[in-house]
Design a protein around this motif. Structure first.
Motif, PDB file in Angstrom:
ATOM      1  N   ALA A 149      31.518 -27.747  -0.077  1.00  0.00           N
ATOM      2  CA  ALA A 149      30.250 -27.076  -0.316  1.00  0.00           C
ATOM      3  C   ALA A 149      29.983 -26.068   0.783  1.00  0.00           C
ATOM      4  O   ALA A 149      30.583 -26.138   1.867  1.00  0.00           O
ATOM      5  N   HIS A 150      29.104 -25.119   0.507  1.00  0.00           N
ATOM      6  CA  HIS A 150      28.669 -24.210   1.566  1.00  0.00           C
ATOM      7  C   HIS A 150      27.268 -23.679   1.297  1.00  0.00           C
ATOM      8  O   HIS A 150      26.754 -23.720   0.180  1.00  0.00           O
ATOM      9  N   TYR A 151      26.660 -23.182   2.377  1.00  0.00           N
ATOM     10  CA  TYR A 151      25.356 -22.532   2.323  1.00  0.00           C
ATOM     11  C   TYR A 151      25.546 -21.113   1.810  1.00  0.00           C
ATOM     12  O   TYR A 151      26.544 -20.462   2.129  1.00  0.00           O
ATOM     13  N   ASN A 152      24.594 -20.631   1.012  1.00  0.00           N
ATOM     14  CA  ASN A 152      24.761 -19.320   0.400  1.00  0.00           C
ATOM     15  C   ASN A 152      23.389 -18.694   0.129  1.00  0.00           C
ATOM     16  O   ASN A 152      22.351 -19.362   0.264  1.00  0.00           O
ATOM     17  N   TRP A 153      23.384 -17.424  -0.211  1.00  0.00           N
ATOM     18  CA  TRP A 153      22.156 -16.696  -0.543  1.00  0.00           C
ATOM     19  C   TRP A 153      22.241 -16.130  -1.953  1.00  0.00           C
ATOM     20  O   TRP A 153      23.321 -15.701  -2.400  1.00  0.00           O
ATOM     21  N   LEU A 154      21.090 -16.092  -2.635  1.00  0.00           N
ATOM     22  CA  LEU A 154      20.926 -15.342  -3.875  1.00  0.00           C
ATOM     23  C   LEU A 154      20.150 -14.073  -3.535  1.00  0.00           C
ATOM     24  O   LEU A 154      18.921 -14.114  -3.379  1.00  0.00           O
ATOM     25  N   PRO A 155      20.832 -12.936  -3.378  1.00  0.00           N
ATOM     26  CA  PRO A 155      20.119 -11.710  -3.018  1.00  0.00           C
ATOM     27  C   PRO A 155      19.445 -11.082  -4.227  1.00  0.00           C
ATOM     28  O   PRO A 155      19.897 -11.225  -5.360  1.00  0.00           O
ATOM     29  N   GLY A 156      18.359 -10.360  -3.972  1.00  0.00           N
ATOM     30  CA  GLY A 156      17.723  -9.574  -5.016  1.00  0.00           C
ATOM     31  C   GLY A 156      18.315  -8.177  -5.056  1.00  0.00           C
ATOM     32  O   GLY A 156      19.106  -7.791  -4.190  1.00  0.00           O
ATOM     33  N   GLU A 157      17.935  -7.422  -6.055  1.00  0.00           N
ATOM     34  CA  GLU A 157      18.462  -6.064  -6.193  1.00  0.00           C
ATOM     35  C   GLU A 157      18.069  -5.167  -5.025  1.00  0.00           C
ATOM     36  O   GLU A 157      18.793  -4.261  -4.637  1.00  0.00           O
ATOM     37  N   SER A 158      16.904  -5.463  -4.406  1.00  0.00           N
ATOM     38  CA  SER A 158      16.401  -4.595  -3.337  1.00  0.00           C
ATOM     39  C   SER A 158      16.739  -5.085  -1.940  1.00  0.00           C
ATOM     40  O   SER A 158      16.311  -4.491  -0.956  1.00  0.00           O
ATOM     41  N   GLY A 159      17.497  -6.173  -1.826  1.00  0.00           N
ATOM     42  CA  GLY A 159      17.981  -6.613  -0.522  1.00  0.00           C
ATOM     43  C   GLY A 159      17.323  -7.835   0.053  1.00  0.00           C
ATOM     44  O   GLY A 159      17.868  -8.453   0.961  1.00  0.00           O
ATOM     45  N   GLY A 160      16.126  -8.220  -0.428  1.00  0.00           N
ATOM     46  CA  GLY A 160      15.549  -9.486  -0.009  1.00  0.00           C
ATOM     47  C   GLY A 160      16.251 -10.637  -0.710  1.00  0.00           C
ATOM     48  O   GLY A 160      17.218 -10.434  -1.451  1.00  0.00           O
ATOM     49  N   LEU A 161      15.776 -11.842  -0.489  1.00  0.00           N
ATOM     50  CA  LEU A 161      16.421 -13.008  -1.090  1.00  0.00           C
ATOM     51  C   LEU A 161      15.579 -13.577  -2.225  1.00  0.00           C
ATOM     52  O   LEU A 161      14.376 -13.803  -2.060  1.00  0.00           O
ATOM     53  N   ILE A 162      16.224 -13.817  -3.360  1.00  0.00           N
ATOM     54  CA  ILE A 162      15.617 -14.601  -4.424  1.00  0.00           C
ATOM     55  C   ILE A 162      15.484 -16.047  -3.942  1.00  0.00           C
ATOM     56  O   ILE A 162      14.489 -16.714  -4.195  1.00  0.00           O
ATOM     57  N   ASP A 163      16.505 -16.516  -3.209  1.00  0.00           N
ATOM     58  CA  ASP A 163      16.485 -17.883  -2.676  1.00  0.00           C
ATOM     59  C   ASP A 163      17.653 -18.054  -1.716  1.00  0.00           C
ATOM     60  O   ASP A 163      18.605 -17.264  -1.719  1.00  0.00           O
ATOM     61  N   ASP A 164      17.578 -19.095  -0.879  1.00  0.00           N
ATOM     62  CA  ASP A 164      18.768 -19.551  -0.159  1.00  0.00           C
ATOM     63  C   ASP A 164      19.127 -20.914  -0.740  1.00  0.00           C
ATOM     64  O   ASP A 164      18.263 -21.730  -1.043  1.00  0.00           O
ATOM     65  N   ILE A 165      20.410 -21.145  -0.954  1.00  0.00           N
ATOM     66  CA  ILE A 165      20.874 -22.255  -1.787  1.00  0.00           C
ATOM     67  C   ILE A 165      22.080 -22.940  -1.141  1.00  0.00           C
ATOM     68  O   ILE A 165      22.634 -22.458  -0.147  1.00  0.00           O
ATOM     69  N   TYR A 166      22.487 -24.063  -1.724  1.00  0.00           N
ATOM     70  CA  TYR A 166      23.773 -24.693  -1.410  1.00  0.00           C
ATOM     71  C   TYR A 166      24.603 -24.719  -2.687  1.00  0.00           C
ATOM     72  O   TYR A 166      24.063 -24.967  -3.774  1.00  0.00           O
ATOM     73  N   ILE A 167      25.900 -24.436  -2.554  1.00  0.00           N
ATOM     74  CA  ILE A 167      26.817 -24.498  -3.689  1.00  0.00           C
ATOM     75  C   ILE A 167      27.869 -25.571  -3.424  1.00  0.00           C
ATOM     76  O   ILE A 167      28.510 -25.580  -2.365  1.00  0.00           O
ATOM     77  N   TYR A 168      28.023 -26.480  -4.365  1.00  0.00           N
ATOM     78  CA  TYR A 168      29.007 -27.564  -4.297  1.00  0.00           C
ATOM     79  C   TYR A 168      30.063 -27.310  -5.370  1.00  0.00           C
ATOM     80  O   TYR A 168      29.717 -27.168  -6.544  1.00  0.00           O
ATOM     81  N   MET A 169      31.338 -27.260  -4.979  1.00  0.00           N
ATOM     82  CA  MET A 169      32.391 -27.099  -5.975  1.00  0.00           C
ATOM     83  C   MET A 169      32.790 -28.473  -6.486  1.00  0.00           C
ATOM     84  O   MET A 169      33.353 -29.298  -5.747  1.00  0.00           O
ATOM     85  N   VAL A 170      32.479 -28.724  -7.753  1.00  0.00           N
ATOM     86  CA  VAL A 170      32.735 -30.021  -8.367  1.00  0.00           C
ATOM     87  C   VAL A 170      34.198 -30.150  -8.773  1.00  0.00           C
ATOM     88  O   VAL A 170      34.854 -31.165  -8.530  1.00  0.00           O
ATOM     89  N   ALA A 171      34.708 -29.106  -9.427  1.00  0.00           N
ATOM     90  CA  ALA A 171      36.090 -29.072  -9.914  1.00  0.00           C
ATOM     91  C   ALA A 171      36.437 -27.609 -10.149  1.00  0.00           C
ATOM     92  O   ALA A 171      35.594 -26.727  -9.986  1.00  0.00           O
ATOM     93  N   GLU A 172      37.680 -27.351 -10.546  1.00  0.00           N
ATOM     94  CA  GLU A 172      38.051 -25.969 -10.858  1.00  0.00           C
ATOM     95  C   GLU A 172      37.150 -25.447 -11.973  1.00  0.00           C
ATOM     96  O   GLU A 172      37.023 -26.068 -13.028  1.00  0.00           O
ATOM     97  N   GLY A 173      36.502 -24.332 -11.722  1.00  0.00           N
ATOM     98  CA  GLY A 173      35.631 -23.735 -12.731  1.00  0.00           C
ATOM     99  C   GLY A 173      34.306 -24.442 -12.925  1.00  0.00           C
ATOM    100  O   GLY A 173      33.616 -24.198 -13.921  1.00  0.00           O
ATOM    101  N   GLU A 174      33.903 -25.316 -11.986  1.00  0.00           N
ATOM    102  CA  GLU A 174      32.641 -26.057 -12.127  1.00  0.00           C
ATOM    103  C   GLU A 174      31.951 -26.169 -10.769  1.00  0.00           C
ATOM    104  O   GLU A 174      32.554 -26.624  -9.793  1.00  0.00           O
ATOM    105  N   TYR A 175      30.680 -25.769 -10.731  1.00  0.00           N
ATOM    106  CA  TYR A 175      29.921 -25.745  -9.484  1.00  0.00           C
ATOM    107  C   TYR A 175      28.528 -26.325  -9.719  1.00  0.00           C
ATOM    108  O   TYR A 175      27.973 -26.230 -10.818  1.00  0.00           O
ATOM    109  N   LEU A 176      27.965 -26.908  -8.673  1.00  0.00           N
ATOM    110  CA  LEU A 176      26.590 -27.380  -8.696  1.00  0.00           C
ATOM    111  C   LEU A 176      25.806 -26.591  -7.651  1.00  0.00           C
ATOM    112  O   LEU A 176      26.206 -26.524  -6.486  1.00  0.00           O
TER     113      LEU A 176
END
Length: 361
Positions: A93-120
């Motif tokens: 897993a890693h820490y990540n950002w969801l950027p908006g079109e104008s450069g601010g953040l929609i959110d800061d999130i965590y992404i967990y790779m469950v399996a190939e082609g599958e993420y939480l």
């Protein structure tokens, strides 16, 4: 499950699957982002100290969980986040950002790779609806499926230097062998759970994903095992000491995210809002130490008699024994040593302090 407010004109607060457990433990409940949440049990300092010295647990079931899958999942996530999702492997897993079109953040999130082609994806509670709409909008043209699983999961964060010692006797997995940001299936206290060696306190620990229907029983068993319940109050002082930004305070759709020291989250790849997000930020996020007077979000910050910024988060530090704060200040003053913070019309001296204020062992 929802709460019926005493005043029918007030908005209905949502409840986590652990609501009844919090009431049994004598928690003081407060509205938080549309949820009825425990702010403290025995007291903020006792709960804070338990996490720093032993192990405490937080109900973070109000967070949102989105599953992203399909042949186009990786390409989709690469385009809507700033960190390099291609570096993840199943069980990481890693820490990540969801950027908006104008450069601010929609959110800061965590992404967990469950399996190939599958993420939480785990997203902030107050941003669930906004994030969901944002991801659905940008999923067009990708061979990807999005599923909102927020109501299916309960999420418990067990944090502190003795977490491993307390949990290991009740698990079939060698927890010590799992490194930071590991994500894996395990048995814990007789339940099938997903564990992640992640957290938001500056201490070691595990976040426990469990079916919402089983959460209350697991919570009770963790109490029996010696884990201290902790509320939102301690969660905030712990994360502030650790220098962790909080969405809506240090990050937002209008705050340049590179104001913080988290520029490492932005990798050299094509992603939404890249042109704006890589521009030089007009402000910088700094740490401040005060001697006696705690300060809060929104208090003005001065340098050389001129307002140069605003406090984004502040509190008395139970660990350090003095007030601390994070503040966004004009980039030209970010290296200044001395500041003043205005509290109810009176200015109090503050000294710049390196972030994080506290580093765990």
């Amino acid at each position: 499950m929802t709460q019926t407010p005493e005043n029918p004109t007030e908005p209905t607060l949502k409840r986590t699957p652990l609501h009844a457990a919090h009431l049994r433990a004598g928690a003081r409940m407060v509205p938080f982002g549309g949820w009825d949440m425990p702010v403290q049990y025995a007291g903020l300092k006792a709960e804070h100290d338990a996490v720093r010295s032993s192990a405490g647990m937080f109900d973070v079931s109000h967070m949102g969980e989105f599953r992203v899958g399909g042949p186009g999942a990786l390409a989709f996530l690469q385009g809507v986040t700033t960190n390099d999702v291609s570096k993840l492997r199943p069980g990481r897993a890693h820490y990540n950002w969801l950027p908006g079109e104008s450069g601010g953040l929609i959110d800061d999130i965590y992404i967990y790779m469950v399996a190939e082609g599958e993420y939480l994806l785990v997203v902030n509670a107050g941003n669930i609806d906004k994030d969901w709409a944002h991801l659905q909008r940008h999923a067009a043209g990708h061979n990807v499926t999005l599923t909102d699983e927020s109501d299916q999961w309960a999420l418990l964060a067990v944090q502190g230097p003795k977490t491993l010692e307390l949990l290991q006797p009740f698990s079939d997995t060698d927890l010590a062998a799992r490194k930071k940001n590991a994500y894996f299936a395990a048995r814990l206290l007789g339940f099938n759970v997903m564990l992640a060696r992640t957290g938001y306190t500056g201490e070691d620990g595990f976040e426990v994903f469990i079916d919402a229907s089983q959460a209350e029983t697991l919570w009770d068993k963790l109490l029996e095992a010696g884990v201290t319940p902790a509320g939102l109050g301690a969660r905030d002082t712990l994360r502030l000491e650790a220098g962790f930004p909080l969405y809506g305070h240090e990050f937002s759709e209008t705050i340049h995210p590179l104001s913080s020291s988290y520029g490492w989250v932005v990798k050299d790849k094509e992603h939404l809002g890249r042109t704006h997000i890589t521009a030089a930020p007009p402000q910088r996020l700094i740490g401040l130490r005060l001697e006696r007077v705690p300060v809060r979000e929104g208090y003005p910050v001065y340098a050389d008699g001129v307002q140069v910024g605003t406090v984004t988060s502040g509190s008395s530090s139970p660990t350090l024994g003095h007030p601390i704060a994070m503040a966004l200040v004009d980039a030209a003053h970010a290296e200044s040593e001395s500041f003043e913070v205005e509290v109810r019309g009176k200015r109090h001296p503050a000294t710049r302090m390196a972030l994080p204020f506290y580093r765990g062992a």
